[in-house]
Every structure is written in C-alpha cells, then in structure tokens.
Design a protein around this motif. Structure first.
Motif, PDB file in Angstrom:
ATOM      1  N   ASN A  72      22.840   9.112   3.617  1.00 36.66           N
ATOM      2  CA  ASN A  72      22.802   7.876   4.401  1.00 36.66           C
ATOM      3  C   ASN A  72      21.338   7.516   4.632  1.00 36.66           C
ATOM      4  N   VAL A  73      20.815   6.595   3.845  1.00 35.94           N
ATOM      5  CA  VAL A  73      19.382   6.285   3.884  1.00 35.94           C
ATOM      6  C   VAL A  73      18.957   5.705   5.230  1.00 35.94           C
ATOM      7  N   TYR A  74      19.874   5.080   5.949  1.00 33.38           N
ATOM      8  CA  TYR A  74      19.521   4.468   7.238  1.00 33.38           C
ATOM      9  C   TYR A  74      19.246   5.515   8.310  1.00 33.38           C
ATOM     10  N   LEU A  75      19.733   6.732   8.113  1.00 32.89           N
ATOM     11  CA  LEU A  75      19.509   7.803   9.084  1.00 32.89           C
ATOM     12  C   LEU A  75      18.508   8.847   8.590  1.00 32.89           C
ATOM     13  N   LEU A  76      17.939   8.627   7.420  1.00 32.40           N
ATOM     14  CA  LEU A  76      17.039   9.613   6.824  1.00 32.40           C
ATOM     15  C   LEU A  76      15.792   9.829   7.673  1.00 32.40           C
ATOM     16  N   ILE A  77      15.199   8.741   8.166  1.00 30.21           N
ATOM     17  CA  ILE A  77      13.947   8.859   8.929  1.00 30.21           C
ATOM     18  C   ILE A  77      14.136   9.695  10.195  1.00 30.21           C
ATOM     19  N   PRO A  78      15.074   9.364  11.082  1.00 25.05           N
ATOM     20  CA  PRO A  78      15.231  10.225  12.269  1.00 25.05           C
ATOM     21  C   PRO A  78      15.723  11.629  11.925  1.00 25.05           C
ATOM     22  N   PHE A  79      16.529  11.748  10.887  1.00 26.83           N
ATOM     23  CA  PHE A  79      17.065  13.047  10.507  1.00 26.83           C
ATOM     24  C   PHE A  79      15.948  14.009  10.111  1.00 26.83           C
ATOM     25  N   ILE A  80      14.890  13.482   9.519  1.00 29.92           N
ATOM     26  CA  ILE A  80      13.752  14.316   9.122  1.00 29.92           C
ATOM     27  C   ILE A  80      12.783  14.524  10.280  1.00 29.92           C
ATOM     28  N   PHE A  81      12.468  13.446  10.990  1.00 22.52           N
ATOM     29  CA  PHE A  81      11.359  13.504  11.939  1.00 22.52           C
ATOM     30  C   PHE A  81      11.741  13.922  13.357  1.00 22.52           C
ATOM     31  N   VAL A  82      13.004  13.814  13.735  1.00 20.47           N
ATOM     32  CA  VAL A  82      13.397  14.271  15.077  1.00 20.47           C
ATOM     33  C   VAL A  82      13.154  15.777  15.240  1.00 20.47           C
ATOM     34  N   PRO A  83      13.563  16.637  14.280  1.00 21.72           N
ATOM     35  CA  PRO A  83      13.245  18.069  14.420  1.00 21.72           C
ATOM     36  C   PRO A  83      11.741  18.333  14.410  1.00 21.72           C
ATOM     37  N   VAL A  84      10.993  17.548  13.649  1.00 20.65           N
ATOM     38  CA  VAL A  84       9.535  17.715  13.622  1.00 20.65           C
ATOM     39  C   VAL A  84       8.953  17.444  15.006  1.00 20.65           C
ATOM     40  N   ILE A  85       9.395  16.358  15.620  1.00 16.99           N
ATOM     41  CA  ILE A  85       8.920  16.015  16.966  1.00 16.99           C
ATOM     42  C   ILE A  85       9.336  17.097  17.959  1.00 16.99           C
ATOM     43  N   ASN A  86      10.557  17.594  17.827  1.00 14.14           N
ATOM     44  CA  ASN A  86      11.009  18.689  18.689  1.00 14.14           C
ATOM     45  C   ASN A  86      10.095  19.909  18.547  1.00 14.14           C
ATOM     46  N   ALA A  87       9.750  20.237  17.312  1.00 18.03           N
ATOM     47  CA  ALA A  87       8.906  21.410  17.054  1.00 18.03           C
ATOM     48  C   ALA A  87       7.536  21.242  17.699  1.00 18.03           C
ATOM     49  N   ILE A  88       6.959  20.066  17.563  1.00 20.33           N
ATOM     50  CA  ILE A  88       5.626  19.822  18.128  1.00 20.33           C
ATOM     51  C   ILE A  88       5.653  19.919  19.651  1.00 20.33           C
ATOM     52  N   ILE A  89       6.638  19.260  20.268  1.00 22.70           N
ATOM     53  CA  ILE A  89       6.719  19.269  21.735  1.00 22.70           C
ATOM     54  C   ILE A  89       6.992  20.674  22.256  1.00 22.70           C
ATOM     55  N   ALA A  90       7.959  21.359  21.644  1.00 22.21           N
ATOM     56  CA  ALA A  90       8.305  22.710  22.102  1.00 22.21           C
ATOM     57  C   ALA A  90       7.132  23.663  21.917  1.00 22.21           C
ATOM     58  N   TYR A  91       6.441  23.561  20.789  1.00 24.51           N
ATOM     59  CA  TYR A  91       5.312  24.456  20.521  1.00 24.51           C
ATOM     60  C   TYR A  91       4.178  24.224  21.515  1.00 24.51           C
ATOM     61  N   VAL A  92       3.831  22.965  21.718  1.00 25.45           N
ATOM     62  CA  VAL A  92       2.715  22.641  22.617  1.00 25.45           C
ATOM     63  C   VAL A  92       3.020  23.058  24.051  1.00 25.45           C
ATOM     64  N   THR A  93       4.229  22.773  24.514  1.00 24.88           N
ATOM     65  CA  THR A  93       4.576  23.123  25.897  1.00 24.88           C
ATOM     66  C   THR A  93       4.624  24.634  26.105  1.00 24.88           C
ATOM     67  N   MET A  94       5.042  25.367  25.069  1.00 30.78           N
ATOM     68  CA  MET A  94       5.070  26.827  25.194  1.00 30.78           C
ATOM     69  C   MET A  94       3.680  27.425  25.036  1.00 30.78           C
ATOM     70  N   ALA A  95       2.882  26.857  24.135  1.00 32.96           N
ATOM     71  CA  ALA A  95       1.526  27.370  23.928  1.00 32.96           C
ATOM     72  C   ALA A  95       0.647  27.150  25.150  1.00 32.96           C
ATOM     73  N   THR A  96       0.882  26.075  25.882  1.00 32.02           N
ATOM     74  CA  THR A  96       0.087  25.783  27.068  1.00 32.02           C
ATOM     75  C   THR A  96       0.640  26.429  28.333  1.00 32.02           C
TER      76      THR A  96
END
Length: 445
Positions: free
Chosen positions: A339-363
């Motif tokens: 489903n090409v209409y959901l490809l962008i969030p499907f890829i980038f939502v976990p990426v954003i989750n990883a960045i936020i979770a990593y930064v909040t835990m690292a700090t």
C-alpha cells in the motif's frame, strides 16, 4: 510511488524470499525461541529480586533469605540461554535437513560443552554461567550449525552403523549417530585444544573478538536500530515477514546486550545500564504495537478517523489483537502490504520512535531497559513499566510514542479511507443503476 513499489518488488522481494527460506536462519530464529520461556521466567524473578526498584522490599527479601533463592532461579533459567539455544538450533536445523533432530541436538550440545573453558574451584571443575547464558550465543549458533551440517552429511552419505529392522527406533538412531557423533566431538575437542594455546583461549573468545565487538557496536547503536527498523519495514511492505528476517540475524546481538544490562541490574538496581538498544528496546518502544511499522498508531488512527464502512468494521476487528501487539490482521487487513499510501509512515514512524526512545534513555529522562524480557503479547504501558525496572517513565514514554504515532498515521490513513469511500460510493451507484434497470425491465414485461 508506483515506481518505488516496482523497484522494491524487483530487487528487495527476491532477497527477502531467499532469506525467509534460508534453513540456517530459520533454525537460528526457532532454536533461540526455545529458550524464551526460561528467559521470561528468569527475567521476572530478577525483577522481583531487585524489589521492583523499591529498596525497602529488596531489603526485606534479603533479610528473610528469599533474595538468594530468587537469584538461584534467575541463574538456572536466564543463565542457560546459550545451552538451550545450541540444542534448539541444532534440532531445528536437523529437521530442516531431514535428519534426526534429537541426536543432532545432543551432539551439538556436547560440542558446546567441550568448546567452553572451565574454571577450577575448591569444589572441583565447573562452567562459568557467563558462557552458559546469552554471552555464549555466538558460539552456540556456530557450533549448532556446523555440527548439524556435518551430521547431515554423514547421514546422507549413509556413513553410519545400521541396526536390524526389529531394533527400537531410539536404539537404532543412537547407533546411527555414533560415527558422525564421534567425528564431531573429536573435531570440537581438537579445536578447543588448539585455541587453548592462544590468547583467545576458546571459541567463545575468538567469536567475541571477531563478531561480538563489531556486531554489538552496530546493533547497540542508534544508527543500527534505525537501519534494522527500516529494513524490517521494507520487507514487511513487500509481504515478507520482516521481523523473522532481521530478527534471526539481530536477536542474538540484542539478547546479548540485554543480558549485560541484566547482569548490571541484578548487582545494583540503581546503576546506569551499559546499553540502550536491546531486544526489549526494539520490541516495546521502536516496534510499538508489534512487528514492523509500529502499527498500533495506525489502528488508533483507523478507530478515530475512519469514515468508510469497510474501515469502521475493520477497526473493530483489529483493535483487540493490536492491543496485544499482534499486527498481522492490520498488515493484511488494511492492507499495509504493497500500500504505497502508507509506505512513508510505515517506514519512518519506527525510526522516529527509535530516535525519541534512544535520546530520552541516553539523557536519563527515561530509565533504560534493565534486561527483563517481557512476553511480546504484553500490552503497552504495562510492558514499558516492567521493562524499565518498574519505572513509570517507561510507561509514560510508551504513551507519548503511541499518541505521536497515531498523529503521524492519521493524515496518510485519511487518504486511504477517502479512496475507500469513493469506491463504496461508486459501488453503491452501480448497484442503484442495476436495480433501476431491473425495475424498468420488469415494468416493460
């Protein structure tokens, strides 16, 4: 978007299909899974032994003698991951190669014990729990795969002791495994003797140097978490189970990092965890909602904004499993796959989750995962609380990620929902036209 889909299907799908069908990778994935019940039980007893981060409770456990008992259970479960994995991997790989799994597993286990250096104490010779647990996973994988491959070669070349037809299968299999078993055991014995004369000391040492260091550095980094999450989502998008593909490669690394956190946590619940990216970090924060894409946000977006009849009905069906991190109904029911209409969030939502979770835990804003393995069907909020050592910050982070993921999915889902509404309108118009035509024919008749 259509070109992107075509490129992914052309170049990524063949790779995904080959990896998904790889017998060795499947054996590693399934073999390690045999240890998960023990790991979960050991994780929970470790959490209790540390008093759920409540000092008064931990002191009470120590005073009444329960602490040592709980630690014994932790070591007897969590600390046997490598032992269980070597048998499980060999057993599953033997099944893939169509040979006796039990004999192969026992021989591989023997090779693992032979390859593991012992320690001398007043009570005699013993094995360090370090190598019996997650730290021995690299050796467990190698020894299991190599031993089983050799065992299968002997079986297929019919180099074995054959017993008469009337002999019970268990006895016949034991004698059939005698020749390949002897060769494999002597092989690992010779390898151990050779490595013992070097600074590496054993196969565990050399694998930690060659593979453990570089792979742990990559797997334990934010960049590694991002790369793996993207690859997982891309495989899922083309219909290949991305978690199975990347998990077979990365799980031994993340489980090893998790075990190091668990060791530190068991000694001092207030200590800073050495690793942020671990198996629970990926499962409970990056892939929030199960599998690739962090699709619990998509489920919430559907519940909140769906206007088409189909998605209103689907939302009711996928919400219960979605709350327990089962996302296959969402993946194939929406569908997310191709489903090409959901490809962008499907890829980038976990990426954003990883960045936020990593930064909040690292700090230090959020407590890092402490090495406790939570059942993957545990709903969010509860799982975040337990995985961070009973810290409320883990639950709060999951709530924040859930809200953010939902907001990110909403605009893209609305596009899909609008298209579905148009199709439903066209279908309704066609049905109305057919009814009118039928009524006209009836009047003329």
């Amino acid at each position: 978007m259509k070109k992107v889909t075509e490129l992914l299907e052309r170049y990524l799908m063949p790779i995904g299909a080959k990896l998904a069908a790889n017998k060795a990778l499947n054996a590693v994935r399934d073999g390690i899974a045999y240890a998960m019940p023990l790991v979960i039980v050991g994780s929970l007893t470790m959490l209790i032994a540390n008093g759920f981060s409540i000092d008064a409770f931990k002191t009470w456990l120590i005073d009444n003698g329960s602490f040592d008992w709980l630690v014994k259970i932790t070591n007897g479960t969590f600390g046997l991951m490598g032992v269980v994995a070597v048998f499980g991997i060999a057993y599953r790989y033997a099944q893939e190669l169509k040979v006796d799994g039990v004999s192969s597993g026992i021989i591989a286990l023997s090779g693992y014990v032979i390859s593991t250096p012992t320690i001398m104490a007043k009570a005699g010779e013993g094995f360090p729990l370090t190598y019996m647990g997650a730290s021995g996973l690299f050796a467990a994988i190698l020894i299991a795969l190599v031993s089983t491959k050799i065992f299968a070669w002997f079986m297929k070349k019919d180099i074995r002791i054959k017993m008469p037809d009337g002999v019970p299968p268990a006895v016949a299999n034991s004698f059939a495994a005698l020749i390949p078993g002897a060769v494999i055991v002597l092989l690992w014995g010779a390898i151990y003797a050779g490595l013992a004369a070097t600074p590496m000391a054993s196969i565990h040492g050399i694998l930690q140097l060659v593979l453990g260091g570089p792979l742990s550095a990559f797997g334990g980094s934010l960049a590694g978490a991002i790369v793996v999450s993207i690859i997982t989502s891309l495989f899922w998008f083309i219909g290949v189970h991305g978690g199975n593909v990347t998990g077979a490669i990365m799980s031994p690394i993340w489980l090893g990092l998790m075990a190091e956190n668990a060791k530190v946590y068991s000694q001092n619940a207030d200590a800073t965890m050495p690793h942020i990216v671990t198996q629970p970090f990926m499962d409970l924060f990056v892939y929030l909602g199960g599998g690739g894409g962090a699709t619990i946000g998509l489920v919430a977006a559907m519940v909140l904004t769906a206007k088409s009849k189909e998605f209103k009905t689907l939302a009711k069906l996928i919400t219960p499993p979605g709350l327990f991190n089962i996302n296959e109904p969402t993946m194939f029911g929406t569908p997310v796959v191709l489903n090409v209409y959901l490809l962008i969030p499907f890829i980038f939502v976990p990426v954003i989750n990883a960045i936020i979770a990593y930064v909040t835990m690292a700090t230090g804003i959020v407590h890092a995962t402490v090495g406790v393995v939570i059942p993957w069907t545990m709903p969010p909020i509860i799982s975040g609380f337990l995985a961070t050592g009973s810290h409320i910050s883990g639950a709060v982070l999951q709530i924040g990620l859930f809200v953010l993921d939902t907001l990110l999915y909403i605009p893209f889902f609305k596009l899909v929902d609008r298209q579905r509404q148009m199709l439903e309108g066209e279908t309704l118009a066609d049905e109305t036209s057919e009814e009118k035509a039928f009524e006209g024919q009836s009047v003329e008749a």
